[in-house]
Design a protein around this motif. Structure first.
Motif, PDB file in Angstrom:
ATOM      1  N   VAL A 226       0.921  -1.246  -0.250  1.00  0.00           N
ATOM      2  CA  VAL A 226       0.127  -0.041  -0.071  1.00  0.00           C
ATOM      3  C   VAL A 226       1.001   1.297   0.029  1.00  0.00           C
ATOM      4  O   VAL A 226       1.385   1.650   1.002  1.00  0.00           O
ATOM      5  CB  VAL A 226      -0.928   0.030   1.207  1.00  0.00           C
ATOM      6  N   SER A 227       1.249   1.558  -1.218  1.00  0.00           N
ATOM      7  CA  SER A 227       2.300   2.853  -1.452  1.00  0.00           C
ATOM      8  C   SER A 227       1.888   3.638  -2.744  1.00  0.00           C
ATOM      9  O   SER A 227       1.343   3.145  -3.565  1.00  0.00           O
ATOM     10  CB  SER A 227       3.654   2.135  -1.392  1.00  0.00           C
ATOM     11  N   THR A 228       2.483   4.740  -2.601  1.00  0.00           N
ATOM     12  CA  THR A 228       2.832   5.526  -3.696  1.00  0.00           C
ATOM     13  C   THR A 228       3.725   4.894  -4.610  1.00  0.00           C
ATOM     14  O   THR A 228       4.670   4.214  -4.114  1.00  0.00           O
ATOM     15  CB  THR A 228       3.113   7.053  -3.600  1.00  0.00           C
ATOM     16  N   ALA A 229       3.848   5.192  -6.072  1.00  0.00           N
ATOM     17  CA  ALA A 229       4.812   4.597  -6.960  1.00  0.00           C
ATOM     18  C   ALA A 229       5.987   5.711  -7.014  1.00  0.00           C
ATOM     19  O   ALA A 229       7.069   5.542  -7.289  1.00  0.00           O
ATOM     20  CB  ALA A 229       4.579   4.299  -8.284  1.00  0.00           C
ATOM     21  N   GLU A 230       6.014   6.761  -6.199  1.00  0.00           N
ATOM     22  CA  GLU A 230       6.661   8.064  -6.447  1.00  0.00           C
ATOM     23  C   GLU A 230       8.002   7.636  -5.794  1.00  0.00           C
ATOM     24  O   GLU A 230       7.844   6.854  -4.528  1.00  0.00           O
ATOM     25  CB  GLU A 230       6.290   9.407  -5.936  1.00  0.00           C
ATOM     26  N   HIS A 231       9.164   7.926  -6.177  1.00  0.00           N
ATOM     27  CA  HIS A 231      10.490   7.732  -5.202  1.00  0.00           C
ATOM     28  C   HIS A 231      11.338   8.898  -5.657  1.00  0.00           C
ATOM     29  O   HIS A 231      11.418   9.208  -6.797  1.00  0.00           O
ATOM     30  CB  HIS A 231      11.057   6.514  -5.722  1.00  0.00           C
ATOM     31  N   ASN A 232      12.339   9.077  -4.477  1.00  0.00           N
ATOM     32  CA  ASN A 232      13.047  10.102  -4.659  1.00  0.00           C
ATOM     33  C   ASN A 232      14.305   9.532  -3.811  1.00  0.00           C
ATOM     34  O   ASN A 232      14.243   8.836  -2.980  1.00  0.00           O
ATOM     35  CB  ASN A 232      12.554  11.462  -3.959  1.00  0.00           C
ATOM     36  N   THR A 233      15.715  10.163  -4.261  1.00  0.00           N
ATOM     37  CA  THR A 233      16.703   9.899  -3.484  1.00  0.00           C
ATOM     38  C   THR A 233      16.619  10.644  -2.114  1.00  0.00           C
ATOM     39  O   THR A 233      15.973  11.664  -1.833  1.00  0.00           O
ATOM     40  CB  THR A 233      17.961  10.408  -4.169  1.00  0.00           C
ATOM     41  N   TRP A 234      17.171   9.993  -0.889  1.00  0.00           N
ATOM     42  CA  TRP A 234      17.122  10.644   0.138  1.00  0.00           C
ATOM     43  C   TRP A 234      17.852  11.976   0.371  1.00  0.00           C
ATOM     44  O   TRP A 234      17.295  13.001   0.856  1.00  0.00           O
ATOM     45  CB  TRP A 234      18.039   9.730   1.325  1.00  0.00           C
ATOM     46  N   GLU A 235      18.581  12.366  -0.812  1.00  0.00           N
ATOM     47  CA  GLU A 235      19.249  13.862  -0.751  1.00  0.00           C
ATOM     48  C   GLU A 235      17.991  14.802  -1.322  1.00  0.00           C
ATOM     49  O   GLU A 235      17.818  15.912  -0.873  1.00  0.00           O
ATOM     50  CB  GLU A 235      20.266  13.997  -1.907  1.00  0.00           C
TER      51      GLU A 235
END
Length: 339
Positions: A226-235
């Motif tokens: 149960v999650s978005t598909a958006e992802h980003n680096t921790w930076e």
């Protein structure tokens, strides 16, 4: 009360996900009973709160034996406790939703689907495998459900979920992130996680998914990330905090970071969370949950907008859990290293 009105029990329902799920369930016409350790009052006749420890069988058994159409369980159990509890839960509801975690997944499939290998089977870390640490406990408890004779369960695996008073940055939480930003102090983070891909979902969107899985015929006996598909680096995530609350981050050696986070006891859990989750590329294929829930990725709030909303609503006098000396140790490190 309408005799046909379904009644839902939410265990641990005042936490990060529950604060959005409970209103969503009420809006769908359900009656909701919440059990938690927080003393919350309700003026809504369809909503009741009961203060108590849902892990205590003497307390929870008579509540469960009332019989509920649905149970959403946000509790964190040891595997030994769950072995003695799952039948009681499953026997007293038509649909039981169990909170697992996307942390059960190993780093072997990108993007992650529900069939991706789990750490429990994929890891060769004998020290970790001998424990009931969070990611392994969730996987073991999933197996208890899947190997049972019951099929009235649904396993949900949220990614990192941010909410009211709950924000994350690598392994840091609000008691460090917000406090240090407000005090004009730098936050220390481990360099090896800097460019790893992170997935963070707003709790309101998680509530959308959970509420649509409840009583959904396609959800019984199934697992869902149960999650978005958006992802980003921790930076990139750190840059959002800098933009929104002025947080300045310094990336440091992993060993130094772990000694700051966990100086006085074994660092195993802190290291495992970092190395077996936050340093992985956590990119999620959420097509299964979108299909079953009738949602689209565009229905979800972006990370930047969700953080902006929650941080803007945060009271200036907000009180967070104790940091157990974390902030003072960061201060000392910064002074020592002249950062």
């Amino acid at each position: 009360m309408n005799e046909k009105q379904k009644r839902i029990l939410v265990l641990g329902g005042t936490g990060a996900m529950g604060v959005y799920l409970v209103p969503a369930l009420l809006n769908m016409g359900y009656a909701v009973d919440v059990v938690s350790l927080d003393d919350v009052q309700s003026t809504n006749p369809a909503l009741t709160y009961t203060v108590g420890n849902a892990k205590d069988e003497a307390f929870i058994r008579p509540i469960l034996e009332r019989g509920y159409d649905g149970i959403v369980d946000f509790m964190l159990y040891s595997t030994e406790l769950f072995k003695t509890r799952y039948e009681l839960l499953l026997k007293n509801t038509a649909h039981y939703i169990y909170l697992s975690s996307y942390r059960v997944y190993a780093d072997e499939q990108h993007p992650i689907t529900e069939e991706a290998p789990r750490l429990l089977e994929a890891s060769d870390d004998a020290e970790m495998l001998a424990t009931d640490t969070y990611a392994l406990a969730k996987a073991k408890q999933e197996d208890i459900l899947t190997q049972s004779n019951f099929r009235n369960w649904t396993i949900i695996r949220p990614a990192i979920t941010f909410s009211k008073f709950r924000y994350q940055l690598v392994t840091m939480e609000a008691n460090a992130i917000v406090r240090r930003a407000r005090d004009g102090k730098k936050l220390l983070l481990p360099e090896p996680a800097r460019y790893a891909q992170a997935t963070m979902t707003w709790a309101g969107d998680v509530a959308k998914m959970i509420s649509r899985l409840l009583f959904n015929p396609q959800a019984y006996g199934e697992r869902f990330t149960v999650s978005t598909a958006e992802h980003n680096t921790w930076e990139t995530v750190a840059s959002y905090y800098r933009e929104l609350i002025g947080l300045e981050v310094v990336w440091i050696d992993e060993g130094d970071f772990l000694r700051i986070v966990s100086p006085d006891h074994p660092m195993r859990d802190a290291r495992w969370q970092l190395e077996y989750d936050r340093m992985y590329d956590r990119i999620v294929d959420n097509s299964k949950v979108l299909r079953v829930c009738g949602l689209k990725q565009s229905d979800f709030t972006t990370l930047r907008d969700g953080l902006a909303r929650e941080l803007a609503a945060l009271p200036a006098d907000a009180v967070f859990p104790s940091d157990r000396g974390l902030n003072s140790r960061m201060d000392a490190y910064i002074e020592e290293k002249k950062i």
